[in-house]
Write an enzyme that holds these catalytic residues in place. Sequence first.
Site, PDB file in Angstrom:
ATOM      1  N   ASP A   7     -19.535 -46.036  20.013  1.00 36.99           N
ATOM      2  CA  ASP A   7     -20.778 -46.477  20.636  1.00 36.99           C
ATOM      3  C   ASP A   7     -21.929 -45.966  19.765  1.00 36.99           C
ATOM      4  OD1 ASP A   7     -21.259 -43.820  21.321  1.00 36.99           O
ATOM      5  OD2 ASP A   7     -21.402 -44.175  23.473  1.00 36.99           O
ATOM      6  N   CYS A  64     -17.921 -41.382  20.276  1.00 36.62           N
ATOM      7  CA  CYS A  64     -19.113 -41.577  21.114  1.00 36.62           C
ATOM      8  C   CYS A  64     -19.920 -40.281  21.018  1.00 36.62           C
ATOM      9  CB  CYS A  64     -18.754 -41.976  22.550  1.00 36.62           C
ATOM     10  SG  CYS A  64     -17.947 -40.718  23.557  1.00 36.62           S
ATOM     11  N   THR A  66     -20.056 -37.536  22.958  1.00 31.79           N
ATOM     12  CA  THR A  66     -19.220 -36.358  23.200  1.00 31.79           C
ATOM     13  C   THR A  66     -17.779 -36.559  22.770  1.00 31.79           C
ATOM     14  OG1 THR A  66     -18.677 -37.191  25.388  1.00 31.79           O
ATOM     15  CG2 THR A  66     -20.565 -35.691  25.240  1.00 31.79           C
ATOM     16  N   HIS A  97       3.007 -32.941  19.433  1.00 36.19           N
ATOM     17  CA  HIS A  97       3.577 -32.841  20.776  1.00 36.19           C
ATOM     18  C   HIS A  97       3.299 -34.043  21.668  1.00 36.19           C
ATOM     19  CE1 HIS A  97       4.016 -28.135  20.739  1.00 36.19           C
ATOM     20  NE2 HIS A  97       4.678 -28.738  19.758  1.00 36.19           N
ATOM     21  N   HIS A 132       9.571 -33.314  23.460  1.00 35.87           N
ATOM     22  CA  HIS A 132       8.259 -33.936  23.681  1.00 35.87           C
ATOM     23  C   HIS A 132       8.372 -35.427  23.959  1.00 35.87           C
ATOM     24  CE1 HIS A 132       6.569 -30.135  22.597  1.00 35.87           C
ATOM     25  NE2 HIS A 132       7.216 -30.163  21.437  1.00 35.87           N
TER      26      HIS A 132
HETATM   27  C1  RB5 Z   1     -24.200 -42.269  25.390  1.00 37.68           C
HETATM   28  O1  RB5 Z   1     -25.492 -41.798  25.527  1.00 37.68           O
HETATM   29  C2  RB5 Z   1     -23.218 -41.189  25.739  1.00 37.68           C
HETATM   30  O2  RB5 Z   1     -23.169 -41.005  27.108  1.00 37.68           O
HETATM   31  C3  RB5 Z   1     -21.862 -41.507  25.196  1.00 37.68           C
HETATM   32  O3  RB5 Z   1     -21.936 -41.666  23.807  1.00 37.68           O
HETATM   33  C4  RB5 Z   1     -20.783 -40.478  25.419  1.00 37.68           C
HETATM   34  O4  RB5 Z   1     -21.221 -39.208  25.054  1.00 37.68           O
HETATM   35  C5  RB5 Z   1     -20.131 -40.484  26.726  1.00 37.68           C
HETATM   36  O5  RB5 Z   1     -19.146 -39.776  26.967  1.00 37.68           O
END
Ligand code: RB5
Length: 145
Positions: A7, A64, A66, A97, A132
Amino acid sequence: MIALAADHGGYALKEEVKQWLDSQKIAYKDFGTHSTDSVDYADMAVLACDAVVSGECEKALLFCGTGIGISMAANKVRGIRAACCSDYFSAKYTRLHNDANVLCMGGRVVGAGLAIELVDIFLHTEFEGGRHQRRIEKIAQLENR
Ligand code: RB5
């Protein structure tokens, strides 16, 4: 062939990882996004994950902000075992694993140098199998409940 998707929060890190994949002559297919314009991570995850499940791509790298949202979305796709990693040990052992077929990283969490180390060990570590195998089969059974 490695599938890539991100994203807007992971776009810049995806581009950095692409440069490294190019340098290693590792083939990839980039499912986007192709700018920092806002998009929804689930829409991006499914494009790359479908390519893994169909066999078009061997593994996927997802990005993304996080790494978490896109990993949650990826793990809803039947046949996907996605791991969100920001440390070397986890990226290695999720191959050994869990036979993870998708690595997710956060563009707001890890820098490019670490991300490349994570990608390198993830792509070059084989599943151990053995005990596993039974465990990942139990994960697959959860998809049929
Ligand atoms: C987008 O702002 C953010 O929420 C997305 O990239 C991600 O971190 C969500 O888990």
